[in-house]
Scaffold this active site. Structure first.
Site, PDB file in Angstrom:
ATOM      1  NE  ARG A  17      -9.951   8.845  -2.103  1.00  0.00           N
ATOM      2  CZ  ARG A  17      -9.773   7.796  -1.338  1.00  0.00           C
ATOM      3  NH1 ARG A  17      -8.606   7.226  -1.307  1.00  0.00           N
ATOM      4  NH2 ARG A  17     -10.735   7.329  -0.610  1.00  0.00           N
ATOM      5  CE  LYS A  69      -4.041   2.013   2.271  1.00  0.00           C
ATOM      6  NZ  LYS A  69      -3.677   3.385   2.024  1.00  0.00           N
ATOM      7  CD  GLU A  88      -1.604   6.027  -3.537  1.00  0.00           C
ATOM      8  OE1 GLU A  88      -2.712   5.846  -4.091  1.00  0.00           O
ATOM      9  OE2 GLU A  88      -1.485   6.501  -2.392  1.00  0.00           O
TER      10      GLU A  88
HETATM   11  P1  AMP Z   1      -7.303   4.756   2.118  1.00  0.00           P
HETATM   12  O1  AMP Z   1      -6.901   6.051   1.500  1.00  0.00           O
HETATM   13  O2  AMP Z   1      -6.715   4.536   3.479  1.00  0.00           O
HETATM   14  O3  AMP Z   1      -8.796   4.499   2.027  1.00  0.00           O
HETATM   15  O4  AMP Z   1      -6.655   3.562   1.269  1.00  0.00           O
HETATM   16  C1  AMP Z   1      -6.969   3.312  -0.069  1.00  0.00           C
HETATM   17  C2  AMP Z   1      -5.981   4.025  -0.953  1.00  0.00           C
HETATM   18  O5  AMP Z   1      -4.701   3.405  -0.918  1.00  0.00           O
HETATM   19  C3  AMP Z   1      -6.339   3.979  -2.409  1.00  0.00           C
HETATM   20  O6  AMP Z   1      -7.319   4.926  -2.729  1.00  0.00           O
HETATM   21  C4  AMP Z   1      -5.013   4.291  -3.076  1.00  0.00           C
HETATM   22  O7  AMP Z   1      -4.869   5.696  -3.187  1.00  0.00           O
HETATM   23  C5  AMP Z   1      -3.981   3.809  -2.076  1.00  0.00           C
HETATM   24  N1  AMP Z   1      -3.147   2.674  -2.550  1.00  0.00           N
HETATM   25  C6  AMP Z   1      -1.818   2.576  -2.352  1.00  0.00           C
HETATM   26  N2  AMP Z   1      -1.338   1.434  -2.876  1.00  0.00           N
HETATM   27  C7  AMP Z   1      -2.378   0.775  -3.433  1.00  0.00           C
HETATM   28  C8  AMP Z   1      -2.522  -0.467  -4.131  1.00  0.00           C
HETATM   29  N3  AMP Z   1      -1.495  -1.292  -4.319  1.00  0.00           N
HETATM   30  N4  AMP Z   1      -3.786  -0.805  -4.554  1.00  0.00           N
HETATM   31  C9  AMP Z   1      -4.836  -0.008  -4.341  1.00  0.00           C
HETATM   32  N5  AMP Z   1      -4.753   1.182  -3.691  1.00  0.00           N
HETATM   33  C10 AMP Z   1      -3.545   1.577  -3.241  1.00  0.00           C
END
Ligand code: AMP
Length: 563
Positions: free
Chosen positions: A276, A256, A306
């Site tokens: 986003r 992530k 990302e």
């Molecule tokens: P959150 O912002 O905590 O809801 O986490 C989801 C976000 O993690 C996504 O919207 C992406 O911007 C980010 N992200 C980072 N790495 C990845 C990945 N390998 N797959 C999908 N999302 C990712």
């Protein structure tokens, strides 16, 4: 042609209705009776929107312009308007009450004329469009003149909704969920199909028109279109790696990355990037555009990834640095040299004319790997397939060591579901959970901080009604510098001021950490946060990302289980 008066009357009835089924029926009736040309406009208006979310058009009317226009139309001072706002607590009521005084003195309102003089919905929309197109020197006074024209052509009941629409705050409790169901009801198309079309087109106005003209088949055939962003697929939090494995079995594990989301549309050499929030950010990221042009071997494609800002050692830099890149409008090239980005691609939704949404993740992944050549600023990182929590823990620790956020645990068989936050994408981060909440109010400080807004009122979202429900205030975690920046940011979003209290248009998202969630009767949500503190201002997120009341409830229950 439908008059704006009819729209205003329906809004008034909806405002007085509380059940979402009744509201849906009223919206469906409205959508069913307007003309085809009016339908997209009304679909947006009823949600308090003027343009579709993906459009780059913005009306750009804040409290300053609106108060001025009202004062001029009513022949009173701006401070009289502010006084009325304090009294009524609502911009719509303020407008109606200020202009009522005029109408009793001089017959400026169409209410006193023949009904055929009524201003139409489309005329109001066209004025709003003119307002959005006023730019540069003199734009402020031109916006005020357009608004004055509208106020002076409408009756008091209409001005109330014109004023609210001008600041895109209709306050009748109609959100996307109700409009989706209303389209389904009015034009006899299953709600899930309306929803899917919405997620792919990002435009309920377009979906409504399509449903009305071509019914279910036409809605089903609405698909992806290059250069029109689709909603991003979202991830759910998993409490533990074991829980994730027991949910998914063998899973696709990815780092992530600690960056900001980018959706890339490639059509030949023409590359468009969306954030986003689905804003077009192409101009700010020429290095990413170039990297995609050089390294993506496809005639046409829609990709998901990302962007990470990296330091000299290739480690991710603070989130604020990425935002500096995303927001940049001038000195773009030098900022790009100062803060280099690397784009980590992890999904593909469209390739050479073929929609890939329904292909399983692993097949999409193969197509992604097949068309991207890794380079200095573009990367398709390793994806691991495993059902072993130990192995996932190892990957997770590696990601943390490299400065990233944790891991994504994905269902290898899953389709790409635009706009959905479900079990097919799980995320695991080490830090205590944070909540993304929208700021709906603030308070002027005292002592050294009198000129700063602070103590921000936060709210979560109720998807059933489209309303934001307060969950408390955050007053810690801010530096003086940040308070000054935030005060400036919020000054354009002030809706009502009363004493030191300020109501703010819900637009800015705070990521907030807290000790625990408590039940509370003091806030409309029924919950309050203990010791909330600001972690980040999430200018990459929008009101759609605001945590729902259901999620708060769920977190509360999980927390109760653990303790
Ligand atoms: P959150 O912002 O905590 O809801 O986490 C989801 C976000 O993690 C996504 O919207 C992406 O911007 C980010 N992200 C980072 N790495 C990845 C990945 N390998 N797959 C999908 N999302 C990712």
């Amino acid at each position: 042609m439908t008059s704006f008066r009819e729209f205003a009357q329906t809004c008034e009835v909806i405002e007085g209705t509380s059940g979402s089924l009744d509201m849906t029926a009223l919206v469906a009736e409205l959508l069913g009776k307007v003309t085809p040309e009016e339908l997209p406009v009304v679909t947006h208006f009823v949600m308090g929107e003027i343009f579709p979310a993906w459009s780059s058009e913005e009306i750009g009317v804040g409290a300053g312009i609106l108060y001025n226009a009202l004062a001029k139309s009513a022949g009173i001072s701006v401070s009289d308007i502010k006084e009325l706002v304090r009294e009524t607590g609502d911009i719509g009521k303020t407008a109606a009450s200020a202009l009522k005084k005029v109408s009793s003195g001089q017959a400026t309102f169409s209410a006193f004329m023949d009904e055929s003089n009524d201003i139409s919905i489309l005329e109001v929309f066209e004025r709003f469009r003119d307002i959005s197109r006023s730019s540069g020197k003199g734009s402020q006074s031109s916006k005020i003149k357009h608004l004055q024209y509208l106020f002076n052509s409408a009756s008091p009941e209409e001005v109330s909704y014109i004023a609210r629409l001008a600041v895109e705050e209709l306050r009748i409790g109609v959100g996307e969920g109700i409009v989706r169901d209303a389209i389904s009801l009015a034009f006899d198309v299953p709600s899930e199909e309306v929803e899917r079309a919405f997620m792919l087109t990002n435009d309920l106005g377009l979906v409504a028109v399509t449903a009305r003209e071509g019914g279910r088949d036409a809605v089903l055939s609405l698909g992806l279109e290059l250069n029109r962003p689709i909603r991003m697929m979202l991830a759910q939090i998993t409490p533990s790696l074991d829980a994730a494995v027991s949910d998914l079995g063998t899973a696709a594990i990815e780092w992530k990355f600690d960056g900001a989301r980018v959706q890339i549309h490639k059509e030949g050499d023409n590359i468009t990037l969306f954030s986003r929030r689905l804003e077009n950010i192409t101009e700010s990221l020429p290095d990413i555009v170039e990297a995609v042009r050089e390294n993506v071997d496809a005639e046409s494609a829609i990709l998901d990834g990302e962007a990470v800002a990296i330091d000299a050692n290739g480690r991710p830099r603070a989130f604020q640095d990425i935002l500096k890149r995303f927001r940049r409008k001038y000195d773009v090239q030098s900022t790009a040299r100062e803060i280099p980005l690397i784009l980590n691609l992890f999904d593909i939704m469209y390739l050479n004319g073929e929609e890939l949404l329904d292909l399983p993740l692993l097949q999409r992944r193969a197509k992604l790997e097949g068309c991207v050549k890794n380079g200095d600023s573009i990367n398709v990182d390793t994806q691991y397939l495993t059902d072993d929590p130990e192995k996932i823990l190892e990957i997770y620790n590696d990601a943390l060591k490299a400065g990233h956020e944790g891991v994504m645990i994905k269902n290898p068989e899953s389709p790409y579901s635009p706009g959905k936050r479900g079990k097919n994408w799980l995320k695991k981060k080490p830090v205590m959970e944070t909540l993304d909440l929208v700021v709906i109010g603030a308070e002027w400080g005292y002592g050294r901080r009198t000129s700063f807004l602070g103590s921000y009122a936060l709210a979560c979202h109720d998807p059933d009604t489209g309303r934001f429900l307060p969950v408390g205030r955050v007053a810690t975690g801010f530096s003086d510098e940040q308070l000054a920046e935030l005060t400036e940011l919020f000054s354009d979003l002030i809706v009502v001021e009363s004493g030191t209290e300020v109501e703010i248009k819900p637009e800015v998202i705070f990521e907030v950490a807290f000790e625990e969630i408590q039940k509370s009767v003091n806030y409309e949500s029924g919950y309050a946060l203990r010791f909330p503190r600001l972690v980040n201002v999430r200018s990459d997120k929008s009101v759609e990302d605001v945590e729902t009341i259901g999620r708060l409830e769920e977190m509360y229950l999980v927390q109760r289980e653990r303790n």
